[in-house]
Design an enzyme around this catalytic site. Sequence first.
Site, PDB file in Angstrom:
ATOM      1  N   ASP A 107       0.799  -1.219   0.000  1.00 43.19           N
ATOM      2  CA  ASP A 107       0.000   0.000   0.000  1.00 43.19           C
ATOM      3  C   ASP A 107       0.834   1.272   0.000  1.00 43.19           C
ATOM      4  O   ASP A 107       1.443   1.620   1.007  1.00 43.19           O
ATOM      5  CB  ASP A 107      -0.918  -0.023   1.228  1.00 43.19           C
ATOM      6  CG  ASP A 107      -1.898   1.135   1.230  1.00 43.19           C
ATOM      7  OD1 ASP A 107      -1.965   1.862   0.226  1.00 43.19           O
ATOM      8  OD2 ASP A 107      -2.597   1.300   2.238  1.00 43.19           O
ATOM      9  N   ASP A 321      -1.844   5.669  -6.460  1.00 40.65           N
ATOM     10  CA  ASP A 321      -2.135   4.795  -5.327  1.00 40.65           C
ATOM     11  C   ASP A 321      -2.197   3.331  -5.748  1.00 40.65           C
ATOM     12  O   ASP A 321      -3.001   2.965  -6.600  1.00 40.65           O
ATOM     13  CB  ASP A 321      -3.465   5.223  -4.684  1.00 40.65           C
ATOM     14  CG  ASP A 321      -3.781   4.434  -3.424  1.00 40.65           C
ATOM     15  OD1 ASP A 321      -2.828   4.000  -2.747  1.00 40.65           O
ATOM     16  OD2 ASP A 321      -4.966   4.256  -3.114  1.00 40.65           O
TER      17      ASP A 321
END
Length: 444
Positions: A107, A321
């Site tokens: 992440d 992201d």
Amino acid sequence: MAFRGNLLVVLVLAASAIATGKSARLELVPAAPGASMAERAMDDRHRHTYITQKIASGRGGSRRVAAEVGASAVSLPVSSGAYAGTGQYFVKFLVGTPAQEFALVADTGSDLTWVKCNGAGGATPPGRVFRPADSKSWAPISCSSDTCKLDVPFSLANCSAPTSPCDYDYRYKEGSAGARGVVGTDSATIALPGGKMVQMQDVVLGCSSTHDGQSFQAADGVISLGNSKISFASRAAARYGGSFSYCLVDHLAPRDATGYLAFGPGPAPKDSTPAAQTQLLLDPKMPFYGVKVEAIHVAGKALDIPAEVWDAMKNGGTILDSGTTLTVLATPAYKAVVAALSTHLAGVPTVAFPPFEHCYNWTARRPGAPEIPKLAVQFAGSARLEPPAKSYVIDVKPGVKCIGVQEGESPGLSVIGNILQQEHLWEFDLKNRLVRFKQSTCTR
Ligand SMILES: *[C@@H]1O[C@H](CO)[C@@H](O)[C@H](O)[C@H]1NC(C)=O
Ligand SMILES: *[C@@H]1O[C@H](CO)[C@@H](O)[C@H](O)[C@H]1NC(C)=O
């Protein structure tokens, strides 16, 4: 063809890196089939809310917000599908001495690496858990340490004794289970091809004794690839030349196709195409990787999108992201992109497939019907991302394609998700605050 869900990342060092000790490489392997594209769209919406809230709380100062929320801590990623694991990438991560093995969500939006844990206090979560008591190298961090006070996001303001553990409490929203635990350091082990292991010492690690069960059925926790003092990416990049990179294979690629996550300079690429590069817009309070978009082109024409949409100072702006699947565009950009794409695809029979607004029955498409027009994202510094058509008009089920972007509020943050990033190599040069990218099949 069935949808593939999670991709499993296995930490592996490139053969050339073993000799130099200057880089480390992780392999990406498709794992079990996952949720439908509609479910992923929902997960992405929750994640977008979380990121937006986190940025808002960061602008106001997260400590202050923590105090206002009262007692415990503030919102963070954990529940409501922000980490449901569908359409995300997993890293095989070995931690402790002797090493215990976990599958963590990779992440870029996260600053703290954490694993499910059976630490003191909370109930032991079901499934695989880290047992700090079984690790000779585990060292708790005290709540009075600078690391706890300054660097650990959402550490509890409560430090009754200086040697008390550094507690954290991540909550997505009021009333959710979040993830609670204590922060320590331990060594992480990277597996080399051929079985050789390399250890990284003093990796900051959260040991979550409680967490939101629903969001973490597939994953054992999160590996932080965000920009922060304590993130795994920052630490590993600091050790391996100041940068890290990843290459995401097509999310529909066969199971044996692999991408990778690498730390340090990779082996010289086979082709000599130079990578495009643009500035990384980093905020010391936020782990996110901001980039400056200047324009979006469809079929060679720049779309009419107000400049404010791309302006972080006006509550717009864009981040890259890895934890978001479908790209989110603030309303004016979203509307311009879908209008341009759907106009070009007007001759193709449409079909309903909510939550997507524009879907096409590709089986019923007549020969000679229009092709998907080229889309390009123009970044500051003349860097242009030209994703393959399948990255923005995506296969949602056999024979059905949809315009695969989501609408975000305006003003608001736009997010370049992992499908739009696929089949490209992305290098995050943290030392020089640059991101470089180029098309790649992700094969080595
Ligand atoms: C703070 O710590 C004290 C002592 O450990 C405890 O009784 C109290 O409940 C804690 N407060 C919060 C908000 O966690
Ligand atoms: C697409 O069109 C074909 C041929 O007209 C039809 O048989 C099929 O049911 C349609 N698919 C969907 C999802 O509507």
